[in-house]
Design a protein around this motif. Structure first.
Motif, short mmCIF file in Angstrom:
data_model
loop_
_atom_site.label_atom_id
_atom_site.label_comp_id
_atom_site.label_asym_id
_atom_site.label_seq_id
_atom_site.Cartn_x
_atom_site.Cartn_y
_atom_site.Cartn_z
N THR A 84 0.83 -1.21 0.00
CA THR A 84 0.00 0.00 0.00
C THR A 84 0.86 1.25 0.00
OG1 THR A 84 -1.72 -1.21 1.20
CG2 THR A 84 -1.85 1.20 1.20
N ALA A 85 1.96 1.26 0.78
CA ALA A 85 2.86 2.42 0.84
C ALA A 85 3.50 2.67 -0.51
CB ALA A 85 3.92 2.20 1.91
N THR A 115 2.27 1.91 -3.45
CA THR A 115 1.25 2.43 -4.36
C THR A 115 1.00 3.91 -4.11
OG1 THR A 115 0.20 0.25 -4.44
CG2 THR A 115 -1.10 2.16 -5.17
N THR A 116 0.93 4.31 -2.83
CA THR A 116 0.71 5.71 -2.49
C THR A 116 1.86 6.59 -2.99
OG1 THR A 116 -0.51 5.04 -0.52
CG2 THR A 116 0.27 7.31 -0.61
N THR A 117 3.10 6.11 -2.80
CA THR A 117 4.27 6.87 -3.26
C THR A 117 4.25 7.03 -4.78
OG1 THR A 117 5.55 6.00 -1.41
CG2 THR A 117 6.78 6.95 -3.25
N GLU A 145 1.63 7.09 -6.74
CA GLU A 145 0.59 8.04 -7.12
C GLU A 145 1.04 9.48 -6.88
OE1 GLU A 145 -2.81 6.95 -4.91
OE2 GLU A 145 -3.32 5.20 -6.15
N LEU A 146 1.71 9.73 -5.74
CA LEU A 146 2.22 11.08 -5.47
C LEU A 146 3.25 11.50 -6.50
CD1 LEU A 146 2.60 10.99 -1.57
CD2 LEU A 146 0.88 12.22 -2.91
#
Length: 212
Positions: free
Chosen positions: A5-6, A8-10, A12-13
């Protein structure tokens, strides 16, 4: 939060930052192009105004009118800043006593002022276009058209912007002052100095000039 999850978030940012930077860069480039186009247009307008100014000054000299300085260029028209308000001293306070002799500030010499002054003086002492045209006519044994006079003076004084229209105005001004004579042959107009002998038909190939 799991590791997946981390990640994927990185990602996207990072994608958002890349998109934002690309958008800002494109907007910056378009803004540069717009300002460059405006600067080019303004430079063309400035060049046209400078050319018109040169022609108008030449016409003033031909008519014997002294050059005038626009009000916008006058030092007196510049806005004068309002005087600074004096601050009220608190009662009982004294100004500090001065020790020693006050040192006068040194004035810096303006670089290039002497060459500019010499150049302005040389420009002020050079003959006017009226004198050049009249002198050229007195040196000729045959009538000359305005185009021929302008061409001869242009070769003799390449540093001056001598236009045929300005020379024609100067010649007509000399005729009005009885310092030159005008003769018309067909559709061409020729000029001679007033003290020259009676003009005859010009010899050789002369550039025809329409009257008026």
């Amino acid at each position: 939060m799991s590791e997946g999850t981390a990640t994927t978030t990185t990602t996207e940012l990072t994608s958002q930052y890349i998109s934002q930077v690309a958008s800002d860069l494109e907007r910056n480039i378009k803004e540069q192009e717009r300002i460059t186009a405006e600067l080019t247009e303004l430079q063309q307008q400035l060049t046209t105004l400078q050319q018109d100014h040169t022609v108008l000054v030449s016409i003033q000299q031909a008519l014997g009118v002294p050059a005038t300085v626009p009000d916008s260029a006058s030092p007196d028209s510049a806005s004068v800043p309002s005087p600074r308000k004096r601050t009220t001293k608190a009662p009982g306070t004294r100004r500090p006593a001065k020790t020693g002799t006050a040192q006068q500030p040194r004035t810096k010499k303006q670089p290039g002022s002497k060459p500019a002054a010499r150049k302005a003086a040389a420009k002020a002492t050079r003959p006017t276009l009226v004198n050049l045209v009249h002198r050229h006519l007195t040196e000729q044994s045959e009538p000359r058209s305005a185009a021929e006079v302008a061409e001869a003076l242009g070769h003799a004084h390449p540093d001056r912007n001598i236009a045929t229209t300005v020379v024609r105005t100067t010649l007509e001004n000399l005729v009005a002052k009885s310092l030159a004579q005008r003769t018309k042959q067909g559709s061409s107009v020729y000029y001679t100095a007033a003290d020259a002998p009676k003009p005859t038909a010009p010899t050789g190939e002369a550039q025809p000039e329409t009257a008026g």
